[in-house]
Design a protein around this motif. Structure first.
Motif, PDB file in Angstrom:
ATOM      1  N   VAL A   1       0.855  -1.180   0.000  1.00  0.00           N
ATOM      2  CA  VAL A   1       0.000   0.000   0.000  1.00  0.00           C
ATOM      3  C   VAL A   1       0.892   1.232   0.000  1.00  0.00           C
ATOM      4  O   VAL A   1       1.758   1.373   0.856  1.00  0.00           O
TER       5      VAL A   1
ATOM      6  N   LEU B   1      15.494   3.211  -3.744  1.00  0.00           N
ATOM      7  CA  LEU B   1      16.257   3.511  -2.535  1.00  0.00           C
ATOM      8  C   LEU B   1      15.621   2.928  -1.279  1.00  0.00           C
ATOM      9  O   LEU B   1      16.324   2.572  -0.342  1.00  0.00           O
ATOM     10  N   VAL B   2      14.280   2.881  -1.245  1.00  0.00           N
ATOM     11  CA  VAL B   2      13.633   2.488   0.013  1.00  0.00           C
ATOM     12  C   VAL B   2      12.874   1.166  -0.110  1.00  0.00           C
ATOM     13  O   VAL B   2      13.192   0.188   0.550  1.00  0.00           O
TER      14      VAL B   2
ATOM     15  N   ARG C   1      14.719  -2.132  -0.698  1.00  0.00           N
ATOM     16  CA  ARG C   1      15.527  -2.569   0.444  1.00  0.00           C
ATOM     17  C   ARG C   1      14.678  -3.175   1.547  1.00  0.00           C
ATOM     18  O   ARG C   1      15.185  -3.908   2.379  1.00  0.00           O
ATOM     19  N   LEU C   2      13.393  -2.816   1.571  1.00  0.00           N
ATOM     20  CA  LEU C   2      12.506  -3.377   2.594  1.00  0.00           C
ATOM     21  C   LEU C   2      11.937  -4.708   2.132  1.00  0.00           C
ATOM     22  O   LEU C   2      11.161  -5.329   2.845  1.00  0.00           O
TER      23      LEU C   2
ATOM     24  N   PRO D   1       4.844  -5.670   3.541  1.00  0.00           N
ATOM     25  CA  PRO D   1       3.692  -4.753   3.508  1.00  0.00           C
ATOM     26  C   PRO D   1       3.687  -3.731   4.641  1.00  0.00           C
ATOM     27  O   PRO D   1       3.443  -2.545   4.404  1.00  0.00           O
ATOM     28  N   GLU D   2       3.956  -4.161   5.875  1.00  0.00           N
ATOM     29  CA  GLU D   2       3.865  -3.235   7.002  1.00  0.00           C
ATOM     30  C   GLU D   2       5.011  -2.233   6.984  1.00  0.00           C
ATOM     31  O   GLU D   2       4.808  -1.040   7.187  1.00  0.00           O
ATOM     32  N   ALA D   3       6.221  -2.723   6.717  1.00  0.00           N
ATOM     33  CA  ALA D   3       7.366  -1.817   6.674  1.00  0.00           C
ATOM     34  C   ALA D   3       7.176  -0.792   5.560  1.00  0.00           C
ATOM     35  O   ALA D   3       7.520   0.384   5.719  1.00  0.00           O
TER      36      ALA D   3
ATOM     37  N   ILE E   1       4.369   0.451   4.473  1.00  0.00           N
ATOM     38  CA  ILE E   1       3.421   1.484   4.896  1.00  0.00           C
ATOM     39  C   ILE E   1       4.131   2.537   5.745  1.00  0.00           C
ATOM     40  O   ILE E   1       4.004   3.737   5.503  1.00  0.00           O
ATOM     41  N   VAL E   2       4.930   2.081   6.698  1.00  0.00           N
ATOM     42  CA  VAL E   2       5.646   3.036   7.553  1.00  0.00           C
ATOM     43  C   VAL E   2       6.576   3.898   6.703  1.00  0.00           C
ATOM     44  O   VAL E   2       6.632   5.125   6.854  1.00  0.00           O
ATOM     45  N   ALA E   3       7.301   3.256   5.777  1.00  0.00           N
ATOM     46  CA  ALA E   3       8.256   4.009   4.952  1.00  0.00           C
ATOM     47  C   ALA E   3       7.537   5.007   4.056  1.00  0.00           C
ATOM     48  O   ALA E   3       8.005   6.138   3.877  1.00  0.00           O
TER      49      ALA E   3
ATOM     50  N   GLY F   1       6.575   8.015   5.886  1.00  0.00           N
ATOM     51  CA  GLY F   1       7.743   8.892   5.960  1.00  0.00           C
ATOM     52  C   GLY F   1       7.909   9.693   4.687  1.00  0.00           C
ATOM     53  O   GLY F   1       8.111  10.907   4.713  1.00  0.00           O
ATOM     54  N   LEU F   2       7.763   9.012   3.561  1.00  0.00           N
ATOM     55  CA  LEU F   2       7.890   9.652   2.251  1.00  0.00           C
ATOM     56  C   LEU F   2       6.844  10.758   2.093  1.00  0.00           C
ATOM     57  O   LEU F   2       7.132  11.840   1.568  1.00  0.00           O
TER      58      LEU F   2
END
Lengths: 293, 321
Positions: A38, A89-90, A93-94, A98-100, A102-104, A107-108
């Motif tokens: 997402v 870039l982000v 690497r994750l 799915p959850e990581a 969303i957090v990233a 941030g974006l």
């Protein structure tokens, strides 16, 4: 104005909303469908598209239509590159957790929003429409530009449908969506497909934003509403379903137009948002989606 | 899990932290004294978030509604119904608990990404409702609880919440209660079942645990803590506004908990304290402090997904709760 023409006006306004919403939501739906993540920053790509449209059209001298055309071409390309950069870039690497993700992407969202505030400022600015033509109906005149938004959206949706179902690129995308591991085993560069889909999703949002900017001003906080409405459309329509996205965008856009005209915009949002939460709770695959494998 | 070896140490550590904060209440300069009182209330908010996110592994993007339920429960009942401060506080906490129960029953039918979106949608509905009923809530502008109402008459003595020292000690009291409750939850059977659900829900179900009931309890406990923080915020700082129900206030506790360390009892406080000062200092230099919040979120999730105390526990102090 009596009830009938009033309703017609509300429906027309709703159709314009639907046209823009369908494009934005399609971008979100593609990203979710193919990559299973997402993208919370999707609304900010929309905002970036609108802000860039203003910047580009104000730099181009001459007739407003020239600047608008330049914006329509360049703004999605720039937004697509930003998305591509973020993906490389982000998100990669994750590992597309799915959850990581969303957090990233939250941030974006803040990063893009703040950069827009710093470089573009807190003002709301409009882009002049490429042409001024009013369609005179018996009861009221209606902006020809708004009608052209609907036409442009239909053309773009048809083009997307064609690419997805009739070309090799579409086949590769659908294969990745259906089963990324098997696709990889068959030599499909899944990694590059992901990057392309993420950029494409952002570009669709940017195109929608350029189209809306002559009637709705560009502002650095304008991304939240398209994001929430796209969520609503994508969920009601069923994730990754093009047909469902279009139908849901029509339902949400037109009902939003009608409720906003006759009642209040806040009430329209409350009803749409609770409806979608209920759909997710009781029919997680969406109204038109099929149960995932 | 070696539970017994660290038990005494863990309780001692928490008592030392509480005693330290008590002592700081007398020596801190005025500005930092106020900041710390606010941070302790917000830390209760993030500790509530941590119960659900850290222990049960459920990522909610809608906890602003529980905080706001406490805030409005206390604020509206005091302003419009003329309730006293303790009654207002109770109303806020109960409002949050009831809301958490309702939202939990519905939202827990979904999992993963759908859970995040459903909680976000419910929270958005709550936010829009605070705008829609602006006759009572005054929307974005918000309500101010009159200073005279923010106090408690105990016979001849009056406890004035606007007095900095009283405010600090009340914030500390709530903070200490919730901190010890979290420690209790983490060490109880209930807490362990939550961790088991986080690690492998199917297996936990197969072992005979009712995972739905446990998750629902986690939502209610979490929502109640957050509502308590909201109600305390209304009473101690006197302002009730719809900003506190916006998406941003659902993101903040996630950031604080991630930073301090999910599933650690002291992590949320550490994260809240650190972020508050980062934003405070950064906003002195630039208005773009949200840029720092955004970058920090990305960097944390990329390189530091366990947070400060999570990493400390992994590397050095295995007994840390």
């Amino acid at each position: 104005m009596s009830f009938g023409p009033h309703l017609l006006l509300a429906v027309l306004e709703g159709l314009v909303t639907s046209a823009v919403l369908a494009l934005t939501a399609l971008g979100l739906s593609l990203v979710f469908g193919v990559m299973r993540v997402v993208n919370v920053a999707h609304g900010e790509f929309f905002m970036l598209g609108a802000v860039l449209a203003w910047a580009i059209s104000s730099m181009v001298p001459g007739h407003p239509s020239l600047g608008f055309l330049m914006a329509l071409l360049l703004s999605p390309l720039i937004v697509g590159s930003v998305a591509l950069l973020a993906e490389r870039l982000v998100l990669r690497r994750l590992d597309y957790n799915p959850e990581a993700t969303i957090v990233a992407t939250i941030g974006l969202l803040y990063v893009i929003q703040q950069l827009a505030l710093t470089f573009y400022g807190p003002e709301a600015r409009a882009v002049p429409a490429p042409f001024n033509f009013r369609l005179q109906l018996p009861w009221f005149g209606y902006s020809g530009y708004k009608l052209s938004i609907i036409a442009a959206s239909v053309v773009l949706m048809l083009a997307t449908w064609f690419v997805l179902t009739r070309t090799r690129i579409g086949l590769v995308m659908r294969a990745t969506q259906y089963d990324s591991e098997t696709a990889q085993a068959f030599g499909i560069p899944v990694d590059r497909v992901y990057a392309g889909v993420f950029a494409l999703g952002a570009m669709l949002a940017a195109v929608a934003a350029v189209l809306i900017v002559p009637i709705q001003q560009a502002h650095y906080l304008m991304g939240l509403d398209p994001l929430l409405l796209s969520f609503i459309v994508v969920i009601i329509g069923g994730l990754g379903s093009l047909r469902g996205t279009v139908i849901a965008a029509l339902i949400i856009g037109v009902s939003d137009g009608v409720i906003s005209v006759f009642f209040s915009p806040t009430l329209a949002k409350i009803i749409a948002t609770s409806a979608v939460a209920m759909v997710l709770v009781f029919r997680p695959q969406g109204l038109f989606g099929t149960t995932p494998r | 899990m070696k539970s017994d070896t660290g038990c005494g140490k863990a309780i001692a550590l928490h008592l030392v932290v509480i005693a330290g904060l008590f002592g700081l209440g007398f020596v801190l300069p005025e500005y930092h004294h106020g900041v710390l009182a606010r941070v302790m209330v917000l830390a209760v908010f993030s500790m509530g978030y941590n119960v659900l996110f850290g222990y049960a592994g459920l990522l909610s993007l809608g906890h602003a509604m529980f905080f706001a339920a406490g805030l409005y429960g206390a604020g509206l009942s005091m302003i419009h119904l003329g309730w006293s401060a303790p009654a207002g506080f109770a109303a806020g906490v109960i409002a949050g608990a009831v809301l958490a129960l309702g939202v939990g029953v519905l939202a827990l039918r979904t999992t993963g990404v759908a859970f995040m979106i459903v909680t976000m949608m419910f929270s958005q509905v709550f936010y829009l409702l605070t705008l829609y009923f602006s006759v009572w809530t005054r929307g974005d502008e918000g309500l101010v609880i009159p200073q005279a109402r923010r106090g408690l008459d105990l016979g001849a003595m009056r406890l004035d919440f606007t007095d900095p020292m009283t405010r600090y000690m009340l914030a500390l009291g709530l903070f200490a209660i919730v901190l010890l409750l979290t420690l209790g939850v983490a060490r109880s059977g209930f807490g362990r079942v939550l961790v088991a659900i986080r690690e492998n829900e199917e297996r936990t179900k197969m072992l005979g645990y009712d995972t739905f009931a446990n998750k629902l309890s986690a939502v209610v406990v979490s929502g109640t803590f957050c509502a308590a923080a909201g109600a305390a915020y209304a009473l101690l700082f006197g302002y009730v506004g719809s900003t506190f129900a916006s998406v941003q206030y659902s993101i903040f506790p996630l950031l604080w908990v991630l930073l301090g360390g999910a599933a650690t009892t002291l992590g949320p406080f550490l994260g809240t304290l650190f972020m508050y000062y980062v934003v405070d200092i950064a906003s002195g230099y630039t208005s773009a402090y949200m840029l720092i919040v955004g970058l920090l979120l990305i960097l944390l999730i990329l390189y530091f997904p366990k947070g400060v105390l999570g990493t400390v526990r992994e590397r050095w102090l295995r007994w840390l709760p």
